[in-house]
Design an enzyme around this catalytic site. Sequence first.
Site, PDB file in Angstrom:
ATOM      1  N   GLU B  45      11.671 -18.553 -16.708  1.00 50.08           N
ATOM      2  CA  GLU B  45      10.351 -19.085 -16.978  1.00 50.08           C
ATOM      3  C   GLU B  45       9.642 -18.142 -17.953  1.00 50.08           C
ATOM      4  O   GLU B  45       9.387 -16.981 -17.627  1.00 50.08           O
ATOM      5  CB  GLU B  45       9.573 -19.151 -15.656  1.00 50.08           C
ATOM      6  CG  GLU B  45       8.719 -20.372 -15.495  1.00 50.08           C
ATOM      7  CD  GLU B  45       7.910 -20.295 -14.206  1.00 50.08           C
ATOM      8  OE1 GLU B  45       6.679 -20.285 -14.315  1.00 50.08           O
ATOM      9  OE2 GLU B  45       8.501 -20.233 -13.108  1.00 50.08           O
ATOM     10  N   ASP B  56      -2.998 -17.711 -11.875  1.00 58.26           N
ATOM     11  CA  ASP B  56      -2.187 -16.507 -11.700  1.00 58.26           C
ATOM     12  C   ASP B  56      -2.938 -15.408 -10.974  1.00 58.26           C
ATOM     13  O   ASP B  56      -4.148 -15.252 -11.132  1.00 58.26           O
ATOM     14  CB  ASP B  56      -1.737 -15.981 -13.073  1.00 58.26           C
ATOM     15  CG  ASP B  56      -0.690 -16.893 -13.707  1.00 58.26           C
ATOM     16  OD1 ASP B  56       0.329 -17.135 -13.051  1.00 58.26           O
ATOM     17  OD2 ASP B  56      -0.910 -17.361 -14.836  1.00 58.26           O
TER      18      ASP B  56
END
Lengths: 394, 254
Positions: B45, B56
């Site tokens: 990724e 995040d």
Amino acid sequence: MKSKFQPDENGYFGQYGGAFIPELLHPNVKELADNYIQIIESEAFQTEYKALLKDYVGRPTPLYLAKRLSQKYGAHIYLKREDLNHTGAHKVNNTIGQILIAKKLGKTKIIAETGAGQHGVATATVCALMGLECTVFMGEKDIVRQAPNVARMKMLGAKVVPATSGSKTLKDATNEAIRYWIQNPATFYLIGSVVGPHPHPDMVARLQAVISEEMKWQLKEKTGKENPDTIIACVGGGSNAAGAFYHYMEDQTVELIAVEAAGLGVYSGESAATSQLGEVGIIHGSKTILMQDAYGQIQEPYSISAGLDYPGVGPLHAHLFETKRAKFMSATDNEALAAAYELTKIEGIIPALETAHALAVLPKIKFKKDQVVVINLSGRGDKDLEIFIKNLEA
Amino acid sequence: MKKLNTLLAQKENLLSIYFTCGYPELADTTAVISALEKNGVDFIEVGLPYSDPLADGPTIQDSSQKALENGINLDIVFSQLMSIKQSNQTPLVLMGYLNQMLKYGEEKFCQQVVDCGIETLIIPDLPMVEFENHYQALFDKYGLTNVFLITPNTSEERIRKIDSYTKAFIYVVASSSITGAKGEISKEQIDYFIRIKAMQLKSKCIIGFGISDKPTFTTACAHAHGAIIGSAFIKHLGSHGVENIAAFIAPIKA
């Protein structure tokens, strides 16, 4: 009839708005989107909301004809005295409404972001009133420049969490609030402005709309007409402007002026004049006009006023700007300071630094004879005394 | 580059690693990919650093901030990925935020992604309704596949719909949290994995968020087709550097 200035089913005002949220927030945001209008329009809500606004907040706020200011600028200038609200600004109109919505949805833990601390104080206040747990995210830089409001929030029982990422101001406080919300989806995010994913911008606008609702009958009493010629309000995220414009948006005869913070100058590199410097982008779950670089990285805004120091603007305002329904002007730090000193000296009212930006455009406008102007005096300046003292002319 | 779908069809217990482009140093993007490939990571990724990464946690936020300070931008990322297009065989999945694509130009962005040999995107702030209304046709035009995330709070009806849209894999968010290593997998999380598995979706499921080491990876693989490790790897990369990637991967593969 569908208004041009109401969002569509996906929360769009024209091309702006929507709900660009991670999947984790989907159930929460959907629950609110499915229920907010029904709750707000219910008789039970309206009764309790109106009663609290009257007896607890002190509404209606006066509409005051500022005679000396009017004389100086050659117009009939009325001040909508949101500064006289409990907690010192318009922010409490929204927090009273949202706390009732939160209770209706069975939420017990409240989070909020704050820039200047006005929304944080207003949120901590209603949480104290309702006995709910309150956490406020505030940029580390703002915690320093708005110390009195930090103390107020703590005294009101709120936990103040410093946002230490990015520019350490309102944008980052909002990021941290959203991150916390993602991790704790059972909490109610009591957002402070007409920003964020749908339905937040529309919900907050509806709750601030009480400002223009009162303006209508107050103007009628004082001038014989519901409509002023011009309404002026400062814009960071844009909640006080949304409230002051709300019931006049459809009526093209009323000129709407939104004033952004130009910091050290619109093109100085130290500014928060989003409509002038921004382009279409996504911030805090909403498509709007946004200050960003060539690669879509969000830029750090600057303003002396912590409440206007935001790189975006609510999607409704982006739409008002694009359709030219509202005229966007700006005022620098120094112009705002000068306007604050002027209002203090000739009308005996110390405005918040945010509000001073709205006053600061008066010298830039050529008024017609007998022009009726309403300035939304969104907040009082107690919280800004330190900055005012530091900048006092010798 | 191998096709991600071929891999998904042929192999189980897939290990995917997330990393941030341009971190720890600007030029490390290609070195990290090579090292991950060499150590047997199944797919990678590739994180596009963003100024305001809402989905995040602190570790990935910090790595993004550092990468941006290093001077990374989308043009540099695409040129880095182009430079290893021939040599790299491990499927890459690009992860970024919608505003990056919007500002870069949606068509131009898609074209660059395809040119780099990538066909799968993860955009955490692209909700399903926006995908349906604005992006499905665009992605189809470029042969790009969007990966949707599901969470413990996603309704069954919505999961079925996501399953119908999925052409690569469904990203199963392990808990109601933003990314960041948690240490262990709870009973509630396992119940949720079992519930998803029992739905017998047509798509392969890959578990992410909170997967950090061998035990959590093994548990995830018992209930899904593989798992993604992000923050724990970034932490290791930050403190031990690109040259010690093997020390992180080997114990998980063992």
